[in-house]
Design a protein around this motif. Sequence first.
Motif, PDB file in Angstrom:
ATOM      1  N   GLY A   8     -24.294 -10.612  19.815  1.00 37.05           N
ATOM      2  CA  GLY A   8     -25.412 -10.186  20.087  1.00 37.05           C
ATOM      3  C   GLY A   8     -25.590  -8.787  20.230  1.00 37.05           C
ATOM      4  O   GLY A   8     -26.653  -8.005  19.572  1.00 37.05           O
ATOM      5  N   SER A   9     -24.867  -8.304  20.855  1.00 41.38           N
ATOM      6  CA  SER A   9     -24.873  -6.612  21.138  1.00 41.38           C
ATOM      7  C   SER A   9     -24.498  -5.804  19.912  1.00 41.38           C
ATOM      8  O   SER A   9     -25.290  -4.930  19.498  1.00 41.38           O
ATOM      9  N   VAL A  10     -23.756  -6.171  19.001  1.00 41.21           N
ATOM     10  CA  VAL A  10     -23.370  -5.489  18.033  1.00 41.21           C
ATOM     11  C   VAL A  10     -24.702  -5.530  16.918  1.00 41.21           C
ATOM     12  O   VAL A  10     -24.958  -4.608  16.443  1.00 41.21           O
ATOM     13  N   LEU A  11     -25.063  -6.938  16.678  1.00 35.77           N
ATOM     14  CA  LEU A  11     -26.359  -6.898  15.917  1.00 35.77           C
ATOM     15  C   LEU A  11     -27.495  -6.314  16.480  1.00 35.77           C
ATOM     16  O   LEU A  11     -28.586  -5.912  15.776  1.00 35.77           O
ATOM     17  N   GLY A  12     -27.666  -6.267  17.934  1.00 34.05           N
ATOM     18  CA  GLY A  12     -28.641  -5.635  18.334  1.00 34.05           C
ATOM     19  C   GLY A  12     -28.643  -4.094  18.315  1.00 34.05           C
ATOM     20  O   GLY A  12     -29.823  -3.511  18.182  1.00 34.05           O
ATOM     21  N   LEU A  13     -27.594  -3.497  18.495  1.00 32.77           N
ATOM     22  CA  LEU A  13     -27.460  -2.120  18.203  1.00 32.77           C
ATOM     23  C   LEU A  13     -27.835  -1.650  17.029  1.00 32.77           C
ATOM     24  O   LEU A  13     -28.223  -0.665  16.727  1.00 32.77           O
ATOM     25  N   ALA A  14     -27.042  -2.359  15.805  1.00 34.35           N
ATOM     26  CA  ALA A  14     -27.455  -2.327  14.415  1.00 34.35           C
ATOM     27  C   ALA A  14     -29.004  -2.276  14.163  1.00 34.35           C
ATOM     28  O   ALA A  14     -29.496  -1.387  13.583  1.00 34.35           O
ATOM     29  N   LEU A  15     -29.559  -3.688  14.529  1.00 34.70           N
ATOM     30  CA  LEU A  15     -30.753  -3.769  14.324  1.00 34.70           C
ATOM     31  C   LEU A  15     -31.938  -2.481  14.862  1.00 34.70           C
ATOM     32  O   LEU A  15     -32.868  -2.357  14.411  1.00 34.70           O
ATOM     33  N   GLY A  16     -31.719  -2.343  16.373  1.00 36.97           N
ATOM     34  CA  GLY A  16     -32.434  -1.631  17.118  1.00 36.97           C
ATOM     35  C   GLY A  16     -32.403   0.024  16.268  1.00 36.97           C
ATOM     36  O   GLY A  16     -33.346   0.675  16.231  1.00 36.97           O
ATOM     37  N   GLY A  17     -31.142   0.488  15.952  1.00 37.32           N
ATOM     38  CA  GLY A  17     -30.984   1.723  15.227  1.00 37.32           C
ATOM     39  C   GLY A  17     -31.556   1.695  14.034  1.00 37.32           C
ATOM     40  O   GLY A  17     -32.470   2.454  13.646  1.00 37.32           O
ATOM     41  N   VAL A  18     -31.581   0.720  13.103  1.00 32.76           N
ATOM     42  CA  VAL A  18     -32.300   0.787  11.759  1.00 32.76           C
ATOM     43  C   VAL A  18     -33.611   0.852  12.022  1.00 32.76           C
ATOM     44  O   VAL A  18     -34.547   1.440  11.504  1.00 32.76           O
ATOM     45  N   LEU A  19     -34.173  -0.024  13.016  1.00 31.85           N
ATOM     46  CA  LEU A  19     -35.846  -0.175  13.146  1.00 31.85           C
ATOM     47  C   LEU A  19     -36.307   1.163  13.764  1.00 31.85           C
ATOM     48  O   LEU A  19     -37.451   1.520  13.552  1.00 31.85           O
ATOM     49  N   ALA A  20     -35.416   2.143  14.395  1.00 26.07           N
ATOM     50  CA  ALA A  20     -35.794   3.343  15.176  1.00 26.07           C
ATOM     51  C   ALA A  20     -35.823   4.284  14.229  1.00 26.07           C
ATOM     52  O   ALA A  20     -36.708   5.245  14.288  1.00 26.07           O
ATOM     53  N   MET A  21     -34.706   4.212  13.271  1.00 25.91           N
ATOM     54  CA  MET A  21     -34.566   5.279  12.188  1.00 25.91           C
ATOM     55  C   MET A  21     -35.193   5.230  10.877  1.00 25.91           C
ATOM     56  O   MET A  21     -35.208   6.303  10.264  1.00 25.91           O
ATOM     57  N   SER A  22     -35.576   3.979  10.649  1.00 24.12           N
ATOM     58  CA  SER A  22     -36.242   3.848   9.389  1.00 24.12           C
ATOM     59  C   SER A  22     -37.784   3.258   9.504  1.00 24.12           C
ATOM     60  O   SER A  22     -38.016   2.281  10.404  1.00 24.12           O
ATOM     61  N   THR A  23     -38.897   4.131   9.167  1.00 22.43           N
ATOM     62  CA  THR A  23     -40.078   3.572   9.518  1.00 22.43           C
ATOM     63  C   THR A  23     -40.450   2.470   8.483  1.00 22.43           C
ATOM     64  O   THR A  23     -41.039   1.469   8.876  1.00 22.43           O
ATOM     65  N   LEU A  24     -39.898   2.416   7.289  1.00 24.06           N
ATOM     66  CA  LEU A  24     -39.871   1.388   6.484  1.00 24.06           C
ATOM     67  C   LEU A  24     -39.632   0.216   6.813  1.00 24.06           C
ATOM     68  O   LEU A  24     -40.070  -1.024   7.002  1.00 24.06           O
ATOM     69  N   ALA A  25     -38.375  -0.010   7.425  1.00 18.21           N
ATOM     70  CA  ALA A  25     -37.551  -1.115   8.101  1.00 18.21           C
ATOM     71  C   ALA A  25     -38.446  -1.592   9.272  1.00 18.21           C
ATOM     72  O   ALA A  25     -38.498  -2.796   9.465  1.00 18.21           O
ATOM     73  N   ASP A  26     -38.953  -0.743  10.065  1.00 15.45           N
ATOM     74  CA  ASP A  26     -39.896  -1.108  11.203  1.00 15.45           C
ATOM     75  C   ASP A  26     -41.116  -1.812  10.604  1.00 15.45           C
ATOM     76  O   ASP A  26     -41.600  -2.705  11.241  1.00 15.45           O
ATOM     77  N   LYS A  27     -41.411  -1.326   9.560  1.00 14.87           N
ATOM     78  CA  LYS A  27     -42.799  -2.055   9.164  1.00 14.87           C
ATOM     79  C   LYS A  27     -42.596  -3.171   8.545  1.00 14.87           C
ATOM     80  O   LYS A  27     -43.266  -4.322   8.620  1.00 14.87           O
ATOM     81  N   LEU A  28     -41.323  -3.487   7.748  1.00 14.16           N
ATOM     82  CA  LEU A  28     -40.851  -4.679   7.203  1.00 14.16           C
ATOM     83  C   LEU A  28     -40.529  -5.712   8.010  1.00 14.16           C
ATOM     84  O   LEU A  28     -40.951  -7.019   7.980  1.00 14.16           O
ATOM     85  N   ALA A  29     -39.692  -5.267   9.257  1.00 11.44           N
ATOM     86  CA  ALA A  29     -39.127  -6.315  10.109  1.00 11.44           C
ATOM     87  C   ALA A  29     -39.584  -6.050  11.448  1.00 11.44           C
ATOM     88  O   ALA A  29     -39.255  -7.353  12.388  1.00 11.44           O
ATOM     89  N   GLY A  30     -40.088  -5.152  11.767  1.00 10.09           N
ATOM     90  CA  GLY A  30     -40.453  -5.076  13.242  1.00 10.09           C
ATOM     91  C   GLY A  30     -41.563  -6.232  13.673  1.00 10.09           C
ATOM     92  O   GLY A  30     -41.304  -6.747  14.953  1.00 10.09           O
ATOM     93  N   THR A  31     -42.508  -6.229  12.993  1.00  6.95           N
ATOM     94  CA  THR A  31     -43.392  -7.342  13.510  1.00  6.95           C
ATOM     95  C   THR A  31     -42.457  -8.936  13.497  1.00  6.95           C
ATOM     96  O   THR A  31     -43.194  -9.530  14.479  1.00  6.95           O
ATOM     97  N   LEU A  32     -42.069  -9.138  12.446  1.00  8.19           N
ATOM     98  CA  LEU A  32     -40.952 -10.390  12.477  1.00  8.19           C
ATOM     99  C   LEU A  32     -40.278 -10.429  13.634  1.00  8.19           C
ATOM    100  O   LEU A  32     -40.342 -11.733  14.453  1.00  8.19           O
ATOM    101  N   PHE A  33     -39.506  -9.381  14.159  1.00 10.62           N
ATOM    102  CA  PHE A  33     -38.826  -9.368  15.205  1.00 10.62           C
ATOM    103  C   PHE A  33     -39.413  -9.565  16.275  1.00 10.62           C
ATOM    104  O   PHE A  33     -39.123 -10.292  17.272  1.00 10.62           O
ATOM    105  N   HIS A  34     -40.685  -9.082  16.679  1.00  7.29           N
ATOM    106  CA  HIS A  34     -41.459  -9.269  17.898  1.00  7.29           C
ATOM    107  C   HIS A  34     -42.163 -10.511  17.906  1.00  7.29           C
ATOM    108  O   HIS A  34     -42.340 -10.937  19.117  1.00  7.29           O
TER     109      HIS A  34
END
Length: 254
Positions: free
Chosen positions: A75-101
């Motif tokens: 969970g931590s490895v996946l969380g670090l990767a997912l949090g990093g991608v969502l934070a650094m990529s506006t496109l990724a945040d728009k595509l996956a952020g809503t689903l994650f929350h």
Amino acid sequence: MTARVSWPDRLRGLAIPAALLLLWQWAAHHSTAYAYAFVPFEQVWRGAVQALESGGLLPNLGASLARTCAGLLIGSVLGLALGGVLAMSTLADKLAGTLFHALRQVPLLAWAPLIGLWFGNSEPARLLVISLAALYPVTLNTFEGLHQAESRHLELASLYQLTAWQQFWRVRLPAALPHVFTGLMHALTFAWISAVGAEMLFSAGPGIGSMMLTAETNQQMEIVLICVITISAMGTLMNHALTLAARRLLRWHR
């Protein structure tokens, strides 16, 4: 310097637990209606000695700890990767952020029927529950931490023409580390609690949760209490160890 807690203050903090323990012991010896639920301390002690001598407690505790560490790591490895991608990529945040929350609003218990249907009463089912419990806090804290870099530091990095990758390693990641460790501490707590819960939901195999279910079925309330005490003690020790590690590793950040 950190203010030291005086002995009178520490003793005051023990007043309520001591009163509850005395009330429990009184109920165990004087309440015939609840004799099954309130087990006297001497019976708990005998049960603890028996559980240690018979080799029932330590193997189950070891299985739960191993399961917790495995789920926490995933969970931590996946969380670090997912949090990093969502934070650094506006496109990724728009595509996956809503689903994650949206998904993190669903309690883990609500996933249990689906997980049981997909994986059955198996080890992957338990690991999935633990991994999800660790994933959410690490992802959220990593995301928030990577946004905490001060603008003047980012401006200075741009002035020195650092690439986006260099800015991440030299500016954003160091600023995010306190938040990441906060997420890891929350993830450890949730992973340990979820490990016990998953063992009770998917009870095949060793574990403290499975041991509690078996003891409850056999009306061995002293074993149930020993498991509860063990869960509390191990959770406290693991949190304390991770807190000390975070203080040492982040000493430079103060």
